[in-house]
Design a protein around this motif. Structure first.
Motif, PDB file in Angstrom:
ATOM      1  N   TYR A 416       0.824  -1.141   0.025  1.00 10.64           N
ATOM      2  CA  TYR A 416       0.068   0.224  -0.001  1.00 10.64           C
ATOM      3  C   TYR A 416       0.986   1.386   0.014  1.00 10.64           C
ATOM      4  N   PHE A 418       0.792   5.522   0.256  1.00  6.51           N
ATOM      5  CA  PHE A 418       0.042   6.726   0.411  1.00  6.51           C
ATOM      6  C   PHE A 418       1.010   8.020   0.043  1.00  6.51           C
ATOM      7  N   HIS A 440      -4.073   6.907  -2.509  1.00  9.93           N
ATOM      8  CA  HIS A 440      -4.090   5.742  -1.840  1.00  9.93           C
ATOM      9  C   HIS A 440      -3.912   4.492  -3.035  1.00  9.93           C
TER      10      HIS A 440
END
Length: 524
Positions: A416, A418, A440
């Motif tokens: 992931y 950000f 995101h």
């Protein structure tokens, strides 16, 4: 055994060979095909599962004598499936040879069965840890070898398995410490090879080369291991010439053809590089070119600290004769269970014809940190401050964890990411300059090799939002990047790569885009 001898004797008599030679003697004399036929006939004729299993094992042992473990493994597997009454020492030895035949799951199953009957069997536990490590299950391997070391803290085989598992996980510092501990207690070819690999991967190329030159293999497998090590050293410490071409296009009809050739000179503790690039950029209103010459180097200043520097000269559009300069200074250092770095660099935006026409340059200061938080979890963070030649400024933050889902071949990771990016204003000079940009992103990567082929794929997708020219945007994005490579020889490699997507920060312009390219590299 008397039953086995009787069966074989009867079969030999029926075959007209009599007692002149047993199937094992025939096998060792080179009549392998005939001997195998007798064993197959004996197995089919035997009335009990135990006798069948013993025939399978005897044939497997003969293949193992010739180090033909790929042929021995299925015979051992068949023997163990028929009869579990073999002595424990033989079961462990059979499982080890099964693993040498690349039947790792079968070997693991048998070793676990042995340990289920006797959890105190340290030899079986070490062999289980070694096999799990070969399979790529390094965390499981480390759990098993830790239990073995709890019972026998000085066991050299267990320490070697642990060091190898740590090295294959990328924990080079811990692996190096164990290899040195082993070598302090006596000579070990396997520990020296492992230490050389760990040093090479962690940037200590000089010491790795020194170890490789001193190694004296005594067995065929050691000769293979040394050959593999020398190939890896050769890849890292030799010079390389490569050529590249790429084509870029986006939904605003920006097009860029980029041609490049570079030379990299590698030494154990430092390297130098030089690269020439030619860019041909056009859109609906412009057609400009750029020629660039870039040079730079990298030096391992200490065991944990590396420093780099570089400079470039750029001739933008031969007709105007405008000359611009770029440069960089950076440093990386090992910290904790990872690496950190800082740098400052001044670059030219050269992604599109409009950016070349406006001669946009950017001064950037950044720092990053990458840490292994757990055995399969890594956290990465970066902050960058940028100052543009058109009096614009931006703050850029990236944070993201990555998890290793599969550590064998193929390697599969998921993560992931950000991203936050904020510009002071919209300059209108041809680059994407949002305010309050946030995204995101989910990423999956696959890295697979087979013989000389290599495949890399990284699809991604997510949600992004930003403000620009008083408009607010919320949308989904996705894309993929990938490459296919082929190593024609150990020194010559070719690659085709590509990328497309609609991630706003995928390019300097913020448009939907695609890119294709080729890469040829020759090392000498």
């Amino acid at each position: 055994m008397k039953v086995m001898a009787g069966v074989i004797a009867a079969l030999l008599l029926i075959s007209g060979i009599g007692y002149a030679a047993s199937p094992a003697e025939m096998f060792r004399a080179g009549n392998v095909e005939e001997a195998v036929k007798f064993y197959q006939l004996a197995i089919a004729s035997a009335s009990s599962a135990q006798v069948k299993a013993e025939f399978h094992k005897e044939l497997a042992d003969l293949f193992a004598e010739k180090e033909q473990f790929a042929k021995a493994a299925p015979e051992y597997v068949a023997a163990l499936a028929l009869y579990r009454g073999f002595p424990v020492e033989q079961r462990v030895q059979m499982a080890v040879r099964i693993s040498w035949g690349d039947r790792l799951d079968d070997a693991i199953r048998e070793l676990r069965a042995v340990l289920a009957d006797d959890p105190t069997n340290v030899v079986a536990r070490i062999d289980l840890a070694r096999t799990l490590s070969w399979k790529g299950a390094q965390d499981d391997a480390l759990r098993e070898v830790t239990m073995a070391l709890a019972a026998q803290p000085e066991n050299r085989d267990a320490l070697l398995v642990k060091a190898n598992a740590l090295r294959w996980k990328g924990d080079y510092a811990e692996a190096i410490a164990i290899y040195r501990q082993l070598l302090a207690g006596g000579e070990s070819f396997d520990a020296e090879v492992g230490l050389a690999y760990a040093l090479l991967r962690s940037g200590h190329k000089g010491e790795a080369v020194k170890i490789a030159r001193s190694l004296k293999p005594a067995y065929p497998y050691q000769e293979r291991d040394l050959k593999g090590l020398l190939v890896e050293i050769d890849k890292i410490t030799t010079s390389t010439v490569d050529t590249r071409y790429s084509y870029y296009n986006d939904t605003d009809n920006n097009q860029l053809n980029r041609y490049g050739v570079s030379y990299n000179f590698h030494q154990p503790a430092w390297n130098l590089a030089a690269e020439y690039l030619h860019d041909d950029a056009r859109d609906d209103y412009r057609h400009l070119s750029e020629n660039s010459l870039l040079t730079g180097g990298y030096l391992k200043a200490t065991d944990r600290i590396s420093v780099g520097a570089g400079a470039g000269i750029h001739q933008v559009d031969e007709g105007t004769g405008t000359t611009l300069f770029s440069w960089r200074l950076n440093s990386d250092f090992e910290i904790g269970r990872g690496v950190a770095g800082v740098g400052v660099h001044k670059d030219l935006f050269n992604d599109t014809a409009e950016l070349l026409e406006n001669k946009i340059r950017v001064l950037a200061v950044d720092g990053y940190l990458s840490q292994r938080l757990a055995n399969q979890l890594t956290l990465y963070g970066r902050y960058t401050y940028r100052s543009f030649s058109d009096a614009n400024h931006a703050n850029d933050i990236t944070i993201g964890p990555t998890v290793s889902l599969w550590e064998k071949n193929p390697t599969i990771r998921a993560g992931y990411r950000f991203r936050y990016l904020d510009f002071d204003r919209q300059s209108g000079d041809g680059y994407f300059d949002p305010e309050n940009f946030m995204s995101h992103q989910l990423i999956v990567s696959l890295d697979w090799t087979k013989d000389r082929f290599g495949l890399f794929l990284e699809p991604y997708g997510g949600f992004q939002s930003f403000d620009r020219y008083d408009d607010h945007t919320d949308n989904l994005f996705g894309g993929i990047t990938g490459s296919i490579s082929y190593r024609l020889t150990n020194r010559f490699r070719g690659e085709v790569n590509g990328e497309f997507g609609n991630y706003a920060l995928g390019t300097a312009t913020g448009f939907k885009y695609f890119l294709v390219g080729t890469h040829l590299a020759y090392s000498f």
